[in-house]
Write a protein that holds these residues in place. Structure first.
Motif, PDB file in Angstrom:
ATOM      1  N   HIS A 179       0.937  -1.267   0.010  1.00 26.36           N
ATOM      2  CA  HIS A 179      -0.056  -0.031  -0.076  1.00 26.36           C
ATOM      3  C   HIS A 179       0.997   1.188  -0.179  1.00 26.36           C
ATOM      4  O   HIS A 179       1.301   1.749   0.997  1.00 26.36           O
TER       5      HIS A 179
ATOM      6  N   GLU B 106      -2.935   7.062  -3.791  1.00 25.25           N
ATOM      7  CA  GLU B 106      -2.092   6.069  -4.731  1.00 25.25           C
ATOM      8  C   GLU B 106      -2.666   6.095  -6.060  1.00 25.25           C
ATOM      9  O   GLU B 106      -4.046   6.172  -6.202  1.00 25.25           O
ATOM     10  N   LYS B 107      -2.099   5.691  -7.022  1.00 27.81           N
ATOM     11  CA  LYS B 107      -2.870   5.446  -8.533  1.00 27.81           C
ATOM     12  C   LYS B 107      -2.380   3.868  -8.794  1.00 27.81           C
ATOM     13  O   LYS B 107      -1.407   3.498  -8.530  1.00 27.81           O
ATOM     14  N   ARG B 108      -3.443   3.293  -9.491  1.00 29.03           N
ATOM     15  CA  ARG B 108      -3.429   1.906 -10.039  1.00 29.03           C
ATOM     16  C   ARG B 108      -3.139   2.056 -11.419  1.00 29.03           C
ATOM     17  O   ARG B 108      -3.763   2.830 -12.134  1.00 29.03           O
TER      18      ARG B 108
ATOM     19  N   GLU C 157      -0.523  -5.650 -11.987  1.00 31.40           N
ATOM     20  CA  GLU C 157      -1.184  -4.332 -11.646  1.00 31.40           C
ATOM     21  C   GLU C 157       0.032  -3.529 -10.900  1.00 31.40           C
ATOM     22  O   GLU C 157       0.922  -4.221 -10.260  1.00 31.40           O
TER      23      GLU C 157
ATOM     24  N   ARG D 166       0.606  -0.250  -8.091  1.00 33.40           N
ATOM     25  CA  ARG D 166       0.266   0.835  -7.378  1.00 33.40           C
ATOM     26  C   ARG D 166       1.316   1.752  -6.941  1.00 33.40           C
ATOM     27  O   ARG D 166       2.425   1.525  -6.759  1.00 33.40           O
ATOM     28  N   TYR D 167       1.064   3.056  -7.369  1.00 31.15           N
ATOM     29  CA  TYR D 167       1.900   4.101  -7.389  1.00 31.15           C
ATOM     30  C   TYR D 167       1.811   5.227  -6.311  1.00 31.15           C
ATOM     31  O   TYR D 167       0.533   5.808  -6.338  1.00 31.15           O
TER      32      TYR D 167
END
Length: 459
Positions: free
Chosen positions: A308, A381-383, A342, A344-345
């Motif tokens: 996360h 965060e961005k997915r 995927e 997460r960023y």
């Protein structure tokens, strides 16, 4: 009659030479010491105040001995220019002496103001000699001030406890020179001051050489400590990247100095799931490197939030707040999941991640506040769905802020273009090509350069 005059002139020259011989030799020796000392500083490419001012003092004093020699006055016709030059040189000699004493710390707490005052006074005398000639009033002022100052410094050094060997040596040299200089000022026929100056110059040389050697030893010790710090910092970076069937990683780390404030790391859960961290501490050198080690420890303490990014950055921020001595940290973190394909960023004031897909470069940005700026900072965060053949690039701002000779920055557009050119290259070659492009753009490196490349293996 002509032969008699010629023989008489030759005899006079020979007598003058014998009379001036000790002072001509001393003048040559002093001048040589000055030239050699300056040459040594030039070869070292470092300004050493003690050596430089000792060199200037010795050179000017040697020149003054030559100019005052009767042999020179016999060979060079007397002129107003020569008299003014000689007087100006006399008044110029004390200036580098006071600069030496000040640089060596021999003038006490008021050394700066004493030096400034003496430079101003003797500069006025030099200007006066140049414009008005060698007036008796100027010489009286010069001699009086020199005698008073020498006596004051002798008394001060005698009464002052010997802090170290340098003070003891300078005390001996100044006392010998002072006594002989005062005798010369009172009885000019003695001409013993140059011998006192030889003793003083020897003491100058001893102190300057001893401090130079000591400084070199200290610099050597600092270099050894910096090398140890560099090795320790390199140990904080991943020695090898985790083996994965899905992801291939490469990194390049080019510090501006021995140590740097850039950091990258991999938080591994298993071969198909891992987190990529890159961070940049404001500033350079040892302070930034120390904080970079704190950043790594903060990241390790948040391993439970590895999947996360927003929570991991928030936890790092809380750990760093109040502990970085006013330094801020930019960071970016990407969680890669090879099973779900995927990413997460999340980021904290860091340059955008670049995604190379099918030859096109896309910026991925999801920024929050810098780390260590505010304890309650929150992050989002961005997915992003990953596809086979994708290339991800994390980097520090040293790449885009590199400047060419005209001051123009390399910039995000140039970096994106360079990343696009690496399509089809292995990650290692791509990393080398990007760094080489930035280094060829900028003639000098003004910041640390760090890149982290991750390739998604094709199906």
């Amino acid at each position: 009659m002509f032969l008699m005059d010629t023989q008489l002139t030759a005899s006079q020259v020979l007598n003058a030479f014998h009379r001036d011989e000790p002072y001509l030799i001393l003048g040559s020796a002093f001048t040589t010491v000055g030239v050699v000392s300056i040459a040594y500083c030039v070869m070292r490419r470092r300004f050493d105040a003690l050596l430089v001012w000792m060199a200037v003092f010795a050179h000017l004093y040697g020149q003054r001995l030559w100019m005052n020699a009767s042999l020179l006055r016999m060979t060079i016709p007397d002129s107003e220019f020569f008299r003014r030059l000689g007087a100006a040189t006399d008044y110029l000699v004390p200036i580098p002496a006071f600069l030496f004493f000040h640089a060596g710390g021999f003038l006490g707490r008021r050394g700066k103001w004493i030096t400034v005052g003496m430079i101003a006074l003797f500069s006025v005398l030099v200007a006066g000699a140049v414009f008005f000639g060698p007036l008796a009033a100027f010489r009286l002022i010069n001699n009086s001030v020199i005698v008073v100052l020498i006596l004051s410094m002798m008394v001060g050094l005698v009464l002052r406890p010997s802090v170290d060997r340098d003070f003891a040596v300078m005390r001996v040299g100044l006392c010998v020179f002072g006594v002989l200089a005062i005798c010369d000022n009172l009885y000019r026929a003695l001409k013993v001051e140059p011998y006192g100056f030889a003793v003083l110059l020897g003491c100058f040389g001893y102190v300057a050489a001893r401090r130079t050697v000591k400084r070199e030893e200290e610099l050597g010790e600092i270099q050894r400590e910096l090398e140890l710090a560099r090795q320790i910092q390199l140990s904080l970076l991943p020695a090898v990247f985790p083996a994965s069937a899905v992801f291939r990683m490469e990194a390049r780390y080019v510090p501006m100095q021995s140590v740097a404030g850039d950091l990258y790391d991999v938080i591994e859960c298993d071969s198909d799931r891992m987190g990529l961290l890159i961070a940049d501490v404001s500033g350079h050198g040892v302070p930034a490197a120390l904080i970079a080690s704190m950043v790594k420890m903060a990241a390790i303490s948040q391993r439970e939030h590895a999947a996360h990014p927003a929570q991991l950055l928030a936890g790092m921020n809380r750990a760093l707040c109040g502990n970085t001595q006013g330094q801020y940290v930019t960071a970016a973190y990407a969680w890669l999941d090879g099973e779900s394909r995927e990413m997460r960023y999340a980021a904290a004031g860091h340059p955008s991640m670049l995604l190379l897909r099918d030859g096109a470069v896309t910026e991925i940005e999801e920024n929050g506040l810098l780390l260590a700026a505010a304890n309650d900072a929150g992050y989002t965060e961005k997915r992003v769905a990953l596809e086979p053949g994708d290339r991800l690039l994390l980097y520090t701002d040293g790449l885009i802020e590199a400047r060419d000779a005209a001051g123009e920055m390399f910039g995000e557009a140039s970096l994106s273009a360079e990343v696009a050119k690496t399509a089809g290259l292995p990650a290692a070659e791509a990393a080398d090509a990007i760094v080489a492009s930035v280094q060829s753009w900028a003639p000098t490196q003004d910041d640390d350069l760090t890149i982290l490349i991750c390739d998604c293996a094709p199906v």
